[in-house]
Design a protein around this motif. Structure first.
Motif: not given
Length: 298
Positions: A84, A87-88, A92, A169, A205, A209, A212-213, A254
């Protein structure tokens, strides 16, 4: 056997077996005494020895199996947490590099400095994760690593954790954040009585995410609304944008993690398009009422 009673039995299986063994030995002694009263002699010492030896062996095997399963569970939790974090963070940045490489509208002389900048950032993020993982595991268990050496404590109230994730973020250099003019956020205090640290980590998390998306895929978005509120006995964490979005049918790693998180929370997860355009990403879980105390302290 009911689920609650089954969990209690598994938890105290050694104690239960000790009780059963003691009752069995006592029963043999009583039966032997009765037979001796009638003038019969029954050899019970071998049976008692067998029961005691079997009891010791079974308890040793159970403890070994329990230790093995606990170790596997801990190992899997560590793997999931590391993934995780990667991934984040670094993944990215890597996705941004790939997007730049595939973009045909950028000239080569402009492209190379951007790629170099993103690769330097990727290198910094990976080194930061390595330094964080160098800490002893118990010190990592109650912390959440976000990047740029920013570590927040999961022992803080959940609404404060969510606000820190939100702030961090949105400061990241995702392309679709540039067009957002209106940002609305509201994080209500959450009753965390029945949330453990791993569940709090998963909720944080999820928010990271989802944002982030938005930053990667919500093309042309001008408004972002992020809320965590209580309504009708359910907590709901929502991330809503008015961008064009991307293919919502594709389920990555995710998405699968958040489906599993919703299952652990006995809640729901959804990500769906809005009309005329936009996307809502939502995680909700129920407020669990205080259980009745049955069969002693559970």
């Amino acid at each position: 056997m009911q689920p609650g009673l089954r969990s209690i039995f598994k938890k105290d299986i050694c104690n239960w077996y000790l009780v059963f063994t003691t009752l069995a030995i006592a029963s043999l002694l009583i039966i032997n005494y009765i037979f001796m009263f009638w003038g019969w002699w029954v050899p019970i010492i071998p049976a008692i020895l067998v029961l005691m030896i079997n009891g010791v062996e079974l308890m040793a095997l159970y403890k070994h199996d329990h230790t093995l399963r606990l170790g596997m569970k801990t190992r899997q939790a560590v793997i999931e947490n590391i993934f995780e974090t990667i991934h984040n963070g670094p993944l990215q940045s890597l996705a941004k590099v790939l997007k730049l490489v595939r973009c045909k509208d950028i000239k080569t002389e402009d492209l190379l400095p951007e790629i170099e900048k993103e690769l330097e950032k990727l290198n910094y993020e990976l080194r930061g994760i390595y330094e964080f993982l160098q800490q002893e595991y118990p010190n990592q268990d109650n912390k959440l690593y976000l990047g740029n050496n920013l570590v927040i404590s999961l022992q803080d109230p959940l609404h404060e954790v969510l606000y820190q994730v939100y702030t961090y973020t949105l400061d990241r250099k995702f392309p679709c954040f540039k067009s957002i003019k209106v940002k609305i956020h509201a994080f209500e205090p959450v009753d965390e009585t029945y949330l453990n640290l791993e569940q709090k980590r998963g909720i944080a998390r999820f928010l990271e995410e989802a944002l982030c998306n938005v930053g990667k895929h919500a093309t042309g978005a001008t408004k972002l609304q992020v809320t965590c509120s209580l309504s009708a006995g359910w907590y709901t964490l929502q991330v809503i944008d008015n961008g064009i979005g991307t293919n919502l049918r594709k389920q990555g790693r995710g998405t699968q993690q958040f489906i599993n998180l919703a299952r652990q929370l006995k809640g729901k997860f959804r990500r769906s398009p809005l009309s005329p355009q936009g996307t809502i990403c939502e995680l909700s879980w129920p407020v669990i009422s205080k259980p009745c105390k049955l069969y002693g302290k559970i």
